[in-house]
Scaffold this motif. Structure first.
Motif, short mmCIF file in Angstrom:
data_model
loop_
_atom_site.label_atom_id
_atom_site.label_comp_id
_atom_site.label_asym_id
_atom_site.label_seq_id
_atom_site.Cartn_x
_atom_site.Cartn_y
_atom_site.Cartn_z
N SER A 137 17.66 15.00 -4.78
CA SER A 137 17.03 15.69 -5.45
C SER A 137 16.01 16.42 -4.71
O SER A 137 15.28 14.98 -4.45
CB SER A 137 17.56 15.91 -6.21
N PRO A 138 15.39 17.24 -5.07
CA PRO A 138 13.64 17.14 -4.72
C PRO A 138 12.60 16.14 -5.84
O PRO A 138 11.87 16.20 -5.38
CB PRO A 138 13.49 18.67 -5.11
N GLY A 139 13.36 16.33 -7.26
CA GLY A 139 12.12 15.82 -7.95
C GLY A 139 12.84 13.53 -7.55
O GLY A 139 12.02 13.72 -7.80
N ASP A 140 13.76 13.65 -7.57
CA ASP A 140 14.32 12.40 -7.02
C ASP A 140 13.21 11.73 -5.29
O ASP A 140 11.94 11.02 -5.04
CB ASP A 140 15.36 12.01 -5.99
N LEU A 141 12.79 12.74 -4.48
CA LEU A 141 11.85 12.69 -3.13
C LEU A 141 10.34 12.39 -4.35
O LEU A 141 9.91 11.94 -3.88
CB LEU A 141 11.95 13.90 -2.66
N ASP A 142 9.91 13.78 -5.30
CA ASP A 142 8.77 12.83 -5.33
C ASP A 142 8.49 11.72 -6.28
O ASP A 142 7.47 11.29 -6.49
CB ASP A 142 8.54 14.81 -7.00
N GLU A 143 9.50 11.38 -6.74
CA GLU A 143 9.61 9.72 -7.69
C GLU A 143 9.29 8.92 -6.53
O GLU A 143 8.40 8.09 -6.81
CB GLU A 143 10.73 9.42 -8.59
N ALA A 144 10.05 9.19 -5.44
CA ALA A 144 9.72 8.33 -4.71
C ALA A 144 8.15 8.30 -3.74
O ALA A 144 7.75 7.48 -3.64
CB ALA A 144 10.68 8.51 -3.18
N VAL A 145 8.26 9.77 -3.50
CA VAL A 145 6.45 9.41 -2.98
C VAL A 145 5.06 9.60 -4.26
O VAL A 145 4.08 8.49 -3.91
CB VAL A 145 6.07 10.84 -3.00
N GLN A 146 5.69 9.03 -5.72
CA GLN A 146 5.00 9.11 -6.63
C GLN A 146 4.08 7.38 -6.54
O GLN A 146 2.85 7.34 -6.54
CB GLN A 146 4.91 9.74 -8.01
N VAL A 147 5.70 6.58 -6.54
CA VAL A 147 5.65 5.54 -6.70
C VAL A 147 4.95 4.50 -5.12
O VAL A 147 4.88 3.67 -5.31
CB VAL A 147 6.71 4.79 -6.62
N VAL A 148 5.31 5.48 -4.35
CA VAL A 148 4.77 4.87 -3.28
C VAL A 148 3.11 4.92 -2.95
O VAL A 148 2.61 3.50 -2.78
CB VAL A 148 5.53 5.29 -1.93
N LEU A 149 2.66 5.90 -3.62
CA LEU A 149 1.30 6.47 -3.74
C LEU A 149 0.38 5.24 -4.95
O LEU A 149 -0.09 5.16 -4.36
CB LEU A 149 1.12 8.11 -3.92
N GLU A 150 1.07 5.04 -5.75
CA GLU A 150 1.03 3.92 -6.86
C GLU A 150 0.94 3.01 -6.73
O GLU A 150 -0.23 2.00 -6.98
CB GLU A 150 1.10 4.94 -8.37
N SER A 151 1.57 2.08 -6.09
CA SER A 151 2.26 0.94 -6.17
C SER A 151 2.13 0.31 -4.86
O SER A 151 2.79 0.38 -3.93
CB SER A 151 3.58 1.06 -7.11
N ASP A 152 1.16 -1.03 -4.86
CA ASP A 152 1.36 -1.43 -3.12
C ASP A 152 2.62 -2.78 -3.65
O ASP A 152 2.29 -3.32 -2.10
CB ASP A 152 -0.54 -1.91 -2.80
N ALA A 153 3.41 -2.17 -4.70
CA ALA A 153 4.66 -3.44 -4.27
C ALA A 153 5.15 -3.23 -3.38
O ALA A 153 5.87 -3.71 -3.15
CB ALA A 153 5.68 -3.24 -5.47
N VAL A 154 5.31 -1.71 -3.18
CA VAL A 154 6.90 -1.05 -1.46
C VAL A 154 5.98 -1.60 -0.09
O VAL A 154 6.48 -2.03 0.40
CB VAL A 154 6.57 0.55 -1.53
N SER A 155 4.69 -2.18 0.08
CA SER A 155 4.20 -2.20 0.99
C SER A 155 3.57 -4.47 1.30
O SER A 155 3.96 -4.40 2.34
CB SER A 155 2.88 -2.23 1.71
N ARG A 156 4.49 -4.61 -0.03
CA ARG A 156 3.90 -6.16 -0.19
C ARG A 156 4.14 -7.28 0.12
O ARG A 156 5.54 -6.53 0.44
CB ARG A 156 3.53 -6.38 -1.96
N GLY A 157 3.88 -8.05 1.21
CA GLY A 157 4.46 -8.95 2.04
C GLY A 157 4.69 -8.61 3.18
O GLY A 157 5.40 -9.79 4.34
N GLY A 158 3.94 -8.40 3.49
CA GLY A 158 3.67 -7.60 5.29
C GLY A 158 2.24 -8.66 6.09
O GLY A 158 1.14 -8.72 4.90
N ASP A 159 2.67 -8.24 6.61
CA ASP A 159 0.91 -8.95 7.49
C ASP A 159 0.09 -8.32 7.69
O ASP A 159 -0.21 -6.46 7.20
CB ASP A 159 1.59 -9.14 8.83
N GLY A 160 -1.12 -8.24 7.84
CA GLY A 160 -2.16 -7.87 7.70
C GLY A 160 -3.03 -7.55 6.82
O GLY A 160 -2.51 -7.22 5.56
N PRO A 161 -4.23 -6.52 6.35
CA PRO A 161 -4.69 -5.81 5.01
C PRO A 161 -4.08 -4.95 4.34
O PRO A 161 -2.94 -4.71 4.89
CB PRO A 161 -5.97 -5.32 5.28
#
Length: 406
Positions: free
Chosen positions: A358-382
């Protein structure tokens, strides 16, 4: 043509949902332009900032418009209007009384003018998102004036709003590059800009300005590509419109079988052999609400932390965090040297592949991607900024997993 309606209430709802108080972003501009040319101004600090912004936006278009459309730019004929929505002053164009402007900023096409609420909109934006948010809002509205001059003001409202977001992004790039006469910003403030844009997403069951995903990606399109490509920005078809979008119970969201199945298919398609990671509440070196330990492959989840995410943002935010760890497991299985961008890209691909998103689901995904570096943690680089995480997420949504692993 109006934009950003009812934003004061929306801002309050989103800010009040945060569990950890944050310091307001620092001011990033030099509001030195006298607002005497603004109708109804009180000549205070808020209007001084607004006057500085619209002066620099029009200066930007004096250069960018001829290069983009092949004719000279014309400053707004109807001018600018500051409205005290708590007072009894004169109503601006396209409104019958000041209260109609409450929590709003808009472009009045009939007289080529822009109005803003200096009492309940701009100060709230500055307090929670910094001066960059004011620049984004007013640059978006002048984007509608650009459409009017270029003969682009007719068509689907969502397309027009996305185009105006794109134009705002192209202006912010000009500011970020240090070319504006008065405004100054830096890369850290770009996340503030995206946070402000997500505030103005369409509520569930409505359509007018687009999802948070549509809005932030349109802004990024303008920021990275300039104004020429803004006419090509379109609404995404990733999410399915719904009238109601209830929050699924956390217990059902923590069932990661569908996530594991998706990434198992991805590994097989990419030539690998999938061994689903074990599940645990913790493993050495895995901190935060979710984590991944490679030996043995284990995805971890902190139920208390995910409960807070579930209650503050929504069920899809939890799913997105969990999916990011299975994305890292996928890259590990494939022997791929994962970057943070690769992890977030695969997370975006999973999000787009979910049935009945749903659009609401997509918005929630965007919000947590924007706010939390946990989604990118574990990768190489800064570590990635929120701006860069959203860009990688967008790549995955649009290209699928095949575009994330090269």
């Amino acid at each position: 043509m109006r934009a950003f309606g009812l934003v004061a209430m929306t801002i309050w709802l989103i800010v009040s949902a945060c569990t950890t108080p944050v310091e307001p972003p620092p001011n990033v501009s030099e509001p030195t332009v006298d607002p005497a040319f603004v109708h109804g101004t009180d000549r205070g600090e808020t209007d001084r900032l607004a006057a500085t912004v619209v002066t620099d936006v029009q200066r930007y278009w004096a250069h960018a418009y001829p290069d983009t459309f092949g004719s000279p730019w014309r400053d707004l004929d109807g001018g600018f209007f500051s409205v005290d929505t708590g007072g009894t002053g004169t109503a601006p164009p396209c409104a019958s009384e000041p209260r109609e402007v409450e929590g709003n900023a808009y472009y009045c096409q009939s007289v080529d003018a822009i109005a803003w609420d200096r009492a309940a909109l701009l100060p709230v934006l500055r307090e929670h998102y910094g001066d960059t948010a004011v620049a984004v809002v007013l640059a978006h509205e002048i984007g509608h004036a650009v459409q009017q001059r270029a003969g682009l003001a007719e068509g689907e409202p969502l397309r027009l709003e996305s185009m105006a977001d794109c134009y705002a992004g192209s202006f912010l790039r000009w500011v970020s590059d240090g070319r504006a006469p008065h405004l100054r910003t830096d890369p850290d403030r770009l996340d503030d800009a995206l946070r402000a844009i997500t505030v103005f997403r369409d509520p569930i069951g409505t359509s007018g300005h687009g999802t948070a995903f549509d809005r932030v990606t349109a802004f990024q399109h303008g920021f990275t590509g300039g104004p020429r490509g803004c006419t090509q920005v379109t609404e995404s078809d990733v999410a399915e419109p719904v009238d109601d979008d209830p929050n699924a119970p956390l217990e059902s969201v923590l069932d990661t079988a569908p996530i594991a199945e998706h990434f198992g298919t991805a590994v097989a398609d990419l030539g690998g052999r999938w061994v689903p990671p074990a599940r645990a509440t913790g493993c050495p070196g895995a901190g935060g609400p979710v984590g991944f330990c490679p030996s043995p492959p284990t995805v971890t989840a902190d139920p208390a932390a995910l409960r807070r995410t579930h209650d503050d943002i929504g069920d899809q935010a939890v799913t997105t965090l969990l999916a990011s760890r299975y994305a890292l497991a996928t890259l590990t299985e494939l022997g791929h040297r994962a970057s943070g961008a690769d992890i977030v890209c695969l997370t975006g691909a999973y999000t787009a592949a979910q049935p009945r998103l749903s659009p609401g689901d997509l918005d929630e995904a965007v919000q947590v991607v924007l706010e939390s570096d946990a989604v990118s943690r574990g990768g190489d680089g800064p570590p990635l900024s929120g701006f860069d995480r959203i860009a990688a997420f967008d790549d995955g949504v649009r290209s699928g997993w095949g575009g994330c692993v090269k």
